[in-house]
Design a protein around this motif. Structure first.
Motif, PDB file in Angstrom:
ATOM      1  N   ILE A   1       0.872  -1.173   0.000  1.00 38.66           N
ATOM      2  CA  ILE A   1       0.000   0.000   0.000  1.00 38.66           C
ATOM      3  C   ILE A   1       0.903   1.216   0.000  1.00 38.66           C
ATOM      4  N   GLU A   2       0.821   1.988  -1.043  1.00 37.45           N
ATOM      5  CA  GLU A   2       1.683   3.162  -1.200  1.00 37.45           C
ATOM      6  C   GLU A   2       1.103   4.347  -0.439  1.00 37.45           C
ATOM      7  N   ILE A   3       1.854   4.844   0.510  1.00 39.73           N
ATOM      8  CA  ILE A   3       1.470   6.035   1.280  1.00 39.73           C
ATOM      9  C   ILE A   3       2.367   7.163   0.772  1.00 39.73           C
ATOM     10  N   PRO A   4       1.772   8.267   0.329  1.00 43.28           N
ATOM     11  CA  PRO A   4       2.579   9.331  -0.291  1.00 43.28           C
ATOM     12  C   PRO A   4       3.356  10.189   0.721  1.00 43.28           C
ATOM     13  N   ILE A   5       4.048   9.514   1.614  1.00 43.91           N
ATOM     14  CA  ILE A   5       4.854  10.176   2.636  1.00 43.91           C
ATOM     15  C   ILE A   5       6.192   9.436   2.683  1.00 43.91           C
ATOM     16  N   GLU A   6       7.272  10.196   2.821  1.00 44.03           N
ATOM     17  CA  GLU A   6       8.594   9.579   2.890  1.00 44.03           C
ATOM     18  C   GLU A   6       8.654   8.599   4.069  1.00 44.03           C
ATOM     19  N   ASP A   7       9.423   7.521   3.904  1.00 39.87           N
ATOM     20  CA  ASP A   7       9.507   6.469   4.917  1.00 39.87           C
ATOM     21  C   ASP A   7       9.944   6.997   6.281  1.00 39.87           C
ATOM     22  N   TYR A   8      10.924   7.895   6.307  1.00 41.64           N
ATOM     23  CA  TYR A   8      11.407   8.390   7.599  1.00 41.64           C
ATOM     24  C   TYR A   8      10.319   9.151   8.339  1.00 41.64           C
ATOM     25  N   ILE A   9       9.404   9.781   7.622  1.00 41.33           N
ATOM     26  CA  ILE A   9       8.297  10.481   8.264  1.00 41.33           C
ATOM     27  C   ILE A   9       7.292   9.471   8.809  1.00 41.33           C
ATOM     28  N   LEU A  10       7.075   8.390   8.083  1.00 38.95           N
ATOM     29  CA  LEU A  10       6.180   7.344   8.570  1.00 38.95           C
ATOM     30  C   LEU A  10       6.717   6.755   9.885  1.00 38.95           C
ATOM     31  N   HIS A  11       8.023   6.521   9.949  1.00 45.01           N
ATOM     32  CA  HIS A  11       8.613   6.019  11.196  1.00 45.01           C
ATOM     33  C   HIS A  11       8.434   7.041  12.314  1.00 45.01           C
ATOM     34  N   PHE A  12       8.606   8.307  11.985  1.00 47.36           N
ATOM     35  CA  PHE A  12       8.445   9.364  12.983  1.00 47.36           C
ATOM     36  C   PHE A  12       7.002   9.432  13.477  1.00 47.36           C
ATOM     37  N   ILE A  13       6.046   9.118  12.623  1.00 47.62           N
ATOM     38  CA  ILE A  13       4.638   9.120  13.035  1.00 47.62           C
ATOM     39  C   ILE A  13       4.418   8.097  14.152  1.00 47.62           C
ATOM     40  N   GLY A  14       5.079   6.947  14.066  1.00 44.14           N
ATOM     41  CA  GLY A  14       4.987   5.967  15.144  1.00 44.14           C
ATOM     42  C   GLY A  14       5.521   6.522  16.449  1.00 44.14           C
ATOM     43  N   ILE A  15       6.657   7.206  16.378  1.00 45.88           N
ATOM     44  CA  ILE A  15       7.237   7.841  17.564  1.00 45.88           C
ATOM     45  C   ILE A  15       6.284   8.917  18.080  1.00 45.88           C
ATOM     46  N   LEU A  16       5.744   9.715  17.176  1.00 50.08           N
ATOM     47  CA  LEU A  16       4.853  10.814  17.549  1.00 50.08           C
ATOM     48  C   LEU A  16       3.616  10.309  18.283  1.00 50.08           C
ATOM     49  N   PHE A  17       2.993   9.261  17.774  1.00 52.94           N
ATOM     50  CA  PHE A  17       1.807   8.727  18.446  1.00 52.94           C
ATOM     51  C   PHE A  17       2.150   8.223  19.850  1.00 52.94           C
ATOM     52  N   GLY A  18       3.309   7.584  19.987  1.00 52.09           N
ATOM     53  CA  GLY A  18       3.743   7.164  21.321  1.00 52.09           C
ATOM     54  C   GLY A  18       3.919   8.363  22.245  1.00 52.09           C
ATOM     55  N   CYS A  19       4.543   9.426  21.737  1.00 55.49           N
ATOM     56  CA  CYS A  19       4.736  10.640  22.542  1.00 55.49           C
ATOM     57  C   CYS A  19       3.405  11.298  22.888  1.00 55.49           C
ATOM     58  N   LEU A  20       2.466  11.290  21.952  1.00 54.46           N
ATOM     59  CA  LEU A  20       1.149  11.865  22.220  1.00 54.46           C
ATOM     60  C   LEU A  20       0.437  11.107  23.345  1.00 54.46           C
ATOM     61  N   VAL A  21       0.501   9.796  23.307  1.00 56.18           N
ATOM     62  CA  VAL A  21      -0.134   8.989  24.355  1.00 56.18           C
ATOM     63  C   VAL A  21       0.562   9.237  25.695  1.00 56.18           C
ATOM     64  N   LEU A  22       1.879   9.236  25.691  1.00 58.84           N
ATOM     65  CA  LEU A  22       2.633   9.482  26.921  1.00 58.84           C
ATOM     66  C   LEU A  22       2.266  10.839  27.519  1.00 58.84           C
ATOM     67  N   GLY A  23       2.341  11.883  26.712  1.00 56.78           N
ATOM     68  CA  GLY A  23       2.046  13.225  27.205  1.00 56.78           C
ATOM     69  C   GLY A  23       0.607  13.378  27.659  1.00 56.78           C
ATOM     70  N   ALA A  24      -0.321  12.872  26.856  1.00 53.86           N
ATOM     71  CA  ALA A  24      -1.742  13.005  27.197  1.00 53.86           C
ATOM     72  C   ALA A  24      -2.062  12.281  28.499  1.00 53.86           C
ATOM     73  N   TYR A  25      -1.559  11.074  28.653  1.00 58.22           N
ATOM     74  CA  TYR A  25      -1.828  10.315  29.877  1.00 58.22           C
ATOM     75  C   TYR A  25      -1.254  11.046  31.090  1.00 58.22           C
ATOM     76  N   CYS A  26      -0.053  11.580  30.945  1.00 55.69           N
ATOM     77  CA  CYS A  26       0.570  12.303  32.057  1.00 55.69           C
ATOM     78  C   CYS A  26      -0.188  13.591  32.377  1.00 55.69           C
ATOM     79  N   ILE A  27      -0.625  14.311  31.363  1.00 55.90           N
ATOM     80  CA  ILE A  27      -1.372  15.552  31.586  1.00 55.90           C
ATOM     81  C   ILE A  27      -2.668  15.253  32.326  1.00 55.90           C
ATOM     82  N   TRP A  28      -3.448  14.293  31.826  1.00 51.73           N
ATOM     83  CA  TRP A  28      -4.766  14.011  32.416  1.00 51.73           C
ATOM     84  C   TRP A  28      -4.679  13.393  33.798  1.00 51.73           C
ATOM     85  N   ASN A  29      -3.527  12.795  34.128  1.00 51.95           N
ATOM     86  CA  ASN A  29      -3.355  12.208  35.451  1.00 51.95           C
ATOM     87  C   ASN A  29      -2.509  13.087  36.373  1.00 51.95           C
TER      88      ASN A  29
END
Length: 180
Positions: free
Chosen positions: A70-98
């Motif tokens: 499945i071709e995603i029109p985003i460079e591979d390194y950005i796709l890898h960064f999206i995985g990191i970003l989602f992890g950071c979003l969950v970490l930050g959000a959980y810490c903020i709400w708690n």
């Protein structure tokens, strides 16, 4: 190493040096490390667990998309960064709400300045290339400026969460005062 890779590595090194300087500025005791109490450490441990599983799930989805060609029109390194970003979003959000985002030695106002500076620097890194028509790489995929845009997005989400959490806490405190 190509020019883009060299620029990224140099930018990363400069960014890490700035992070060290900014953390020392933003912590009340001028230490690099943020200090947490036992309750905060326990809650943050859960946050890290959820962040890990989120990043793992995103990477698994991206892996599946790649295997299924499945071709995603985003460079591979950005796709890898999206995985990191989602992890950071969950970490930050959980810490903020708690209520464990801030450590014992953090100066919230100074960190606000650090966040604002970070947003401005990332905006500069996005606006210039977008104005020059360099958002897309030669192969038509979304390129390097998207990394900075994703950082801005993450910081905006955290900013909105801080505002909402602050309003909820103020209302709760006001309600508690009325009951007394």
């Amino acid at each position: 190493m190509n020019a883009k890779g060299l620029g990224f590595v140099i930018g990363l090194i400069i960014g890490l040096i700035l992070v060290v300087i900014l953390f020392r500025f933003a912590n009340t005791d001028k230490k690099l490390k943020t200090e947490y109490d036992e309750r905060q450490e326990k809650v943050r441990g859960k946050a890290y667990k959820y962040a890990f599983y989120t990043a793992l799930a995103v990477q698994a989805l991206l892996c599946t998309a790649s295997i299924c060609q499945i071709e995603i029109p985003i460079e591979d390194y950005i796709l890898h960064f999206i995985g990191i970003l989602f992890g950071c979003l969950v970490l930050g959000a959980y810490c903020i709400w708690n209520g464990v985002y801030w450590g014992l030695n953090n100066d919230h106002k100074r960190y606000g300045v650090v966040f604002a500076v970070c947003i401005v620097l990332n905006l500069i890194a996005v606006v210039g290339p977008v104005m020059a028509g360099m958002l897309f790489e030669k192969d038509g995929k979304i390129g390097m400026p998207a990394l900075n845009f994703l950082i801005i997005f993450m910081m905006a989400v955290f900013g909105i969460e801080f505002l909402i959490k602050g309003a909820i806490d103020k209302k709760t405190d006001a309600d508690d005062m009325e009951e007394e």
